[in-house]
Design an enzyme around this catalytic site. Structure first.
Site, PDB file in Angstrom:
ATOM      1  N   GLY A 210       0.821  -1.205   0.000  1.00  0.00           N
ATOM      2  CA  GLY A 210       0.000   0.000   0.000  1.00  0.00           C
ATOM      3  C   GLY A 210       0.854   1.253   0.000  1.00  0.00           C
ATOM      4  O   GLY A 210       0.528   2.261  -0.639  1.00  0.00           O
ATOM      5  N   THR A 211       1.941   1.216   0.718  1.00  0.00           N
ATOM      6  CA  THR A 211       2.835   2.374   0.792  1.00  0.00           C
ATOM      7  C   THR A 211       3.358   2.752  -0.593  1.00  0.00           C
ATOM      8  O   THR A 211       3.388   3.932  -0.960  1.00  0.00           O
ATOM      9  CB  THR A 211       4.015   2.067   1.740  1.00  0.00           C
ATOM     10  OG1 THR A 211       3.479   1.728   3.022  1.00  0.00           O
ATOM     11  CG2 THR A 211       4.960   3.236   1.873  1.00  0.00           C
TER      12      THR A 211
ATOM     13  N   THR B  37      10.012  -7.452 -11.529  1.00  0.00           N
ATOM     14  CA  THR B  37       9.383  -8.745 -11.808  1.00  0.00           C
ATOM     15  C   THR B  37       8.167  -8.969 -10.909  1.00  0.00           C
ATOM     16  O   THR B  37       8.231  -8.763  -9.699  1.00  0.00           O
ATOM     17  CB  THR B  37      10.405  -9.880 -11.597  1.00  0.00           C
ATOM     18  OG1 THR B  37      11.506  -9.645 -12.480  1.00  0.00           O
ATOM     19  CG2 THR B  37       9.804 -11.246 -11.885  1.00  0.00           C
TER      20      THR B  37
ATOM     21  N   HIS C 153      -2.563  -7.624   2.274  1.00  0.00           N
ATOM     22  CA  HIS C 153      -2.656  -8.295   3.573  1.00  0.00           C
ATOM     23  C   HIS C 153      -3.768  -7.729   4.451  1.00  0.00           C
ATOM     24  O   HIS C 153      -4.071  -8.291   5.494  1.00  0.00           O
ATOM     25  CB  HIS C 153      -1.301  -8.281   4.300  1.00  0.00           C
ATOM     26  CG  HIS C 153      -0.848  -6.951   4.805  1.00  0.00           C
ATOM     27  ND1 HIS C 153      -0.134  -6.073   4.040  1.00  0.00           N
ATOM     28  CD2 HIS C 153      -1.007  -6.360   6.000  1.00  0.00           C
ATOM     29  CE1 HIS C 153       0.132  -4.993   4.754  1.00  0.00           C
ATOM     30  NE2 HIS C 153      -0.391  -5.141   5.955  1.00  0.00           N
TER      31      HIS C 153
ATOM     32  N   CYS D  84       0.579   0.081  12.025  1.00  0.00           N
ATOM     33  CA  CYS D  84       1.868   0.232  11.348  1.00  0.00           C
ATOM     34  C   CYS D  84       2.823   1.065  12.190  1.00  0.00           C
ATOM     35  O   CYS D  84       4.016   0.964  12.055  1.00  0.00           O
ATOM     36  CB  CYS D  84       1.717   0.908   9.998  1.00  0.00           C
ATOM     37  SG  CYS D  84       0.136   0.656   9.255  1.00  0.00           S
TER      38      CYS D  84
ATOM     39  N   ASN E  33      -7.375   4.386   9.194  1.00  0.00           N
ATOM     40  CA  ASN E  33      -6.808   3.154   9.753  1.00  0.00           C
ATOM     41  C   ASN E  33      -6.773   3.142  11.271  1.00  0.00           C
ATOM     42  O   ASN E  33      -6.691   2.091  11.890  1.00  0.00           O
ATOM     43  CB  ASN E  33      -5.396   2.922   9.222  1.00  0.00           C
ATOM     44  CG  ASN E  33      -4.513   4.132   9.384  1.00  0.00           C
ATOM     45  OD1 ASN E  33      -4.793   5.169   8.803  1.00  0.00           O
ATOM     46  ND2 ASN E  33      -3.460   4.010  10.164  1.00  0.00           N
TER      47      ASN E  33
ATOM     48  N   GLN F 136      -7.838   0.389   4.065  1.00  0.00           N
ATOM     49  CA  GLN F 136      -8.667  -0.107   5.174  1.00  0.00           C
ATOM     50  C   GLN F 136     -10.121  -0.293   4.765  1.00  0.00           C
ATOM     51  O   GLN F 136     -10.954  -0.627   5.612  1.00  0.00           O
ATOM     52  CB  GLN F 136      -8.591   0.868   6.356  1.00  0.00           C
ATOM     53  CG  GLN F 136      -7.218   0.978   6.970  1.00  0.00           C
ATOM     54  CD  GLN F 136      -6.858  -0.225   7.833  1.00  0.00           C
ATOM     55  OE1 GLN F 136      -7.718  -0.979   8.261  1.00  0.00           O
ATOM     56  NE2 GLN F 136      -5.574  -0.407   8.089  1.00  0.00           N
TER      57      GLN F 136
HETATM   58  N1  PLP Z   1      -2.590   3.106   4.202  1.00  0.00           N
HETATM   59  C1  PLP Z   1      -3.315   2.702   5.257  1.00  0.00           C
HETATM   60  C2  PLP Z   1      -4.623   3.368   5.534  1.00  0.00           C
HETATM   61  C3  PLP Z   1      -2.845   1.668   6.077  1.00  0.00           C
HETATM   62  O1  PLP Z   1      -3.575   1.275   7.125  1.00  0.00           O
HETATM   63  C4  PLP Z   1      -1.604   1.064   5.767  1.00  0.00           C
HETATM   64  C5  PLP Z   1      -1.054   0.022   6.634  1.00  0.00           C
HETATM   65  O2  PLP Z   1      -1.573  -0.316   7.660  1.00  0.00           O
HETATM   66  C6  PLP Z   1      -0.906   1.513   4.652  1.00  0.00           C
HETATM   67  C7  PLP Z   1      -1.423   2.541   3.888  1.00  0.00           C
HETATM   68  C8  PLP Z   1       0.401   0.911   4.263  1.00  0.00           C
HETATM   69  O3  PLP Z   1       0.191  -0.326   3.641  1.00  0.00           O
HETATM   70  P1  PLP Z   1       1.410  -1.354   3.490  1.00  0.00           P
HETATM   71  O4  PLP Z   1       1.703  -1.841   4.864  1.00  0.00           O
HETATM   72  O5  PLP Z   1       0.896  -2.429   2.574  1.00  0.00           O
HETATM   73  O6  PLP Z   1       2.536  -0.615   2.895  1.00  0.00           O
END
Ligand code: PLP
Length: 363
Positions: free
Chosen positions: A50-51, A216, A180, A304, A128, A158
């Site tokens: 997600g990041t 990849t 995940h 996180c 989140n 989320q």
């Molecule tokens: N954005 C939100 C709202 C999240 O809750 C999270 C992780 O908890 C992320 C982004 C980051 O996702 P990732 O851990 O897959 O990089």
């Protein structure tokens, strides 16, 4: 996923038969995701998390188009930090943690009148930390009206378990997901891009994902992601009902067992999977320690960020006093949560808060 980690372990970019088989699996995974979220396959880009999706949407848009990026003050750091990095603008949130569409409209208008061209607006679909749901239809309407040239991105990491993503993709230009968070593997993300929306890639190289994200592809990972998302979508309605009932038991149980406990955001504004409470006068670091000792896995801020016990920027942006925010607790519920888990969590939380209060002599 297993076949793609074993016999199907070929690079999907090769030209031999094994590579073509792997590529078919990636194509099918992309089609499955596109079907599930109401887009075409060409609008689905695989990333590593997600990041990465959030960073690509923000840094990539500003690199491609220049202009100003804007996000809400309650965004995850994966959005907030890249927006800060490009000297972007932050929109305030209300006491529920959501951006008010009218206030956003006024802010966008003021920026336009000051000749700042906003090219990217990023507003999360679900927070989140406190679980607040954003009214994305209202946000999209205001962005289209006041910043018609901007690309609208949403961090829906989320949201996948609780909201129909088709309704979100119909409103936005880009959307981030993280596998995940909906039962897929760790290390796979998705960034959707509507036709014609083309942020610069963060990763350049082999030109995978039609040049939008080189590297990849993790074949097993994207297959697992697509199946997890399709199953999440198929089971969403019954899960929402089941987990909302468990959340009621959990929050009502804690509110009645712990004097002075505060439900941070009303339940009708939040997703069922997040229960966020504050216990004024309690240090959440000590509370987490006691909960962990009893086998209750919880978090003080976003999962996180746990480990870094700084006051939460989300609670601060909602105007919650530091003395209240320092007693914040986030409990998550999911498809494996049972009524017994909830009863045990209520008991352990109540006993732990009582113990800490006894120690400090508060309430
Ligand atoms: N954005 C939100 C709202 C999240 O809750 C999270 C992780 O908890 C992320 C982004 C980051 O996702 P990732 O851990 O897959 O990089």
């Amino acid at each position: 996923m297993l076949p793609w980690l074993e016999v199907g372990f070929a690079n999907p970019n090769g030209s031999h038969a094994a590579a073509r088989t792997a590529r078919r699996a990636v194509d099918e995974a992309r089609d499955r995701i596109a079907d599930t979220i109401g887009l075409t396959s060409g609008e689905v880009v695989f990333t590593s998390c997600g990041t990465e999706s959030d960073n690509t949407a923000i840094a990539g848009t500003i690199a491609a188009r220049g202009g100003v990026a804007l996000c809400s003050a309650a965004e995850h750091h994966a959005v907030l930090d890249p927006v800060m990095h490009v000297n972007g603008v932050v929109a305030p949130v209300g006491t529920d943690g959501a951006v008010d569409a009218n206030e956003l409209g006024a802010q966008l208008r003021a920026l336009r009148e000051a000749s700042h061209e906003v090219t990217l607006v990023s507003i999360m679909a679900v927070n989140n930390e406190v679980g607040t749901i954003t009214d994305m239809a209202a946000i999209a309407a205001v962005v289209r009206r006041e910043a018609p040239g901007a690309w609208l991105h949403t961090d829906a990491v989320q949201a996948a378990c609780w909201l129909d993503l088709r309704e979100i993709t119909a409103l936005v230009d880009m959307m981030s997901l993280s596998a995940h968070k909906f039962g897929g593997p760790k290390g796979v993300g998705v960034l959707t891009m509507r036709d014609g929306v083309r942020p610069d890639p963060l990763l350049r190289g082999g030109g995978q994902e039609r040049g939008r994200r080189s590297g990849t592809t993790d074949v097993a990972g994207v297959v697992g992601t697509s199946v997890a998302l399709a199953e999440t979508d198929a089971e969403r309605a019954s899960m929402v009902e089941q987990i909302a009932a468990l959340k009621n038991e959990l929050v009502d149980g804690i509110l009645s067992a712990v004097d002075g406990a505060i439900e941070t955001v009303a339940r009708d504004r939040t997703v069922p999977g997040v229960a966020h409470l504050c216990f004024p006068g309690v240090e959440n670091e000590a509370l987490l320690f006691l909960l962990d000792r009893e086998g209750v896995c919880a978090s003080a801020a976003s999962a996180c960020a746990s480990g870094a016990m700084e006051p939460s920027h989300v609670l601060a942006s909602m105007g919650i006093d530091r003395s209240v925010a320092s007693g914040a607790l986030r409990l998550s519920l999911g498809h494996t949560t049972t009524s017994d888990d909830v009863a045990r969590a209520v008991k352990v939380v109540a006993a732990s808060v009582a113990r800490l209060r006894q120690r400090t002599g508060s309430i």
